[in-house]
Design a protein around this motif. Sequence first.
Motif, PDB file in Angstrom:
ATOM      1  N   THR A  49       0.862  -1.181   0.000  1.00 20.58           N
ATOM      2  CA  THR A  49       0.000   0.000   0.000  1.00 20.58           C
ATOM      3  C   THR A  49       0.895   1.227   0.000  1.00 20.58           C
ATOM      4  OG1 THR A  49      -1.856   1.099   1.106  1.00 20.58           O
ATOM      5  CG2 THR A  49      -0.177   0.151   2.526  1.00 20.58           C
ATOM      6  N   VAL A  51       1.411   5.092   0.975  1.00 23.65           N
ATOM      7  CA  VAL A  51       0.939   6.166   1.845  1.00 23.65           C
ATOM      8  C   VAL A  51       1.465   7.485   1.300  1.00 23.65           C
ATOM      9  CG1 VAL A  51       1.020   7.143   4.168  1.00 23.65           C
ATOM     10  CG2 VAL A  51       0.807   4.675   3.863  1.00 23.65           C
ATOM     11  N   ARG A  68      -2.074  -6.502   5.014  1.00 18.08           N
ATOM     12  CA  ARG A  68      -2.211  -5.135   4.488  1.00 18.08           C
ATOM     13  C   ARG A  68      -3.558  -4.532   4.887  1.00 18.08           C
ATOM     14  NH1 ARG A  68      -2.558  -5.355  -1.581  1.00 18.08           N
ATOM     15  NH2 ARG A  68      -4.642  -6.081  -1.007  1.00 18.08           N
ATOM     16  N   GLU A  72      -4.268  -1.017   6.951  1.00 16.16           N
ATOM     17  CA  GLU A  72      -5.099   0.083   6.478  1.00 16.16           C
ATOM     18  C   GLU A  72      -6.278   0.348   7.407  1.00 16.16           C
ATOM     19  OE1 GLU A  72      -6.067  -1.213   2.540  1.00 16.16           O
ATOM     20  OE2 GLU A  72      -4.200  -0.450   1.668  1.00 16.16           O
ATOM     21  N   GLN A  75      -5.630   2.383  10.667  1.00 15.75           N
ATOM     22  CA  GLN A  75      -5.361   3.799  10.444  1.00 15.75           C
ATOM     23  C   GLN A  75      -6.628   4.631  10.293  1.00 15.75           C
ATOM     24  OE1 GLN A  75      -1.806   4.879   7.902  1.00 15.75           O
ATOM     25  NE2 GLN A  75      -1.888   2.681   7.480  1.00 15.75           N
TER      26      GLN A  75
END
Length: 203
Positions: A49, A51, A68, A72, A75
């Motif tokens: 991923t 960012v 993953r 995510e 967050q």
Amino acid sequence: MIASLSGTVSHVGLDHLVLDVGGVGMLVRTTPRVMGELRVGASATLATTLVVREDSLTLFGFADPGERDVFESVQTVSGVGPRIALAMLSVLTPDAIAAAVSTDDVATLTKVPGIGKKGAERLCLELRDKVPSTIGTGAGGAGEAASAPVVTTGWAGQVTDALVGLGYTTKQAESAVSAVADSLPADAPVGDALRTALRGLGS
């Protein structure tokens, strides 16, 4: 979004690796668990991923899509950024995170540096319906191990620095390194030593 990368590992550091993808070296931030499974020269496929920040583009890599997804998901909680999310996956497995969230296990979540009691309670409240109770392992593992491992002598200092970088205090890091020093040789791979120290801190 860059969802995955496949290539040859050209470098393994304390908190990142470099994956050669078609002649381009991609620096990927990842966990000690993933780095411990990789060796220079090995073929690897990582779920990734990207960012995006105003001043940086940082690529994070994981053993599988489930890992993953947890990175995510956590967050989305206020106060949890990429650094804490990566620290969570460095200390706890995706299944352990999911189990802690689903059972309101605040004590387990507070083992992660940077997460206090209120933060752990917020994680449980906001993620209960987002993180599945069993993550499982998705397609695309961390890759095959090459015949020659990455060996770094004198790993103690590097592991201490890495633990401090993850958010532990210098005293905690030094204590963790001392606790595992007798069980690991001086030429143990740094990634393996870091994982062993993290297990001690999480116990």
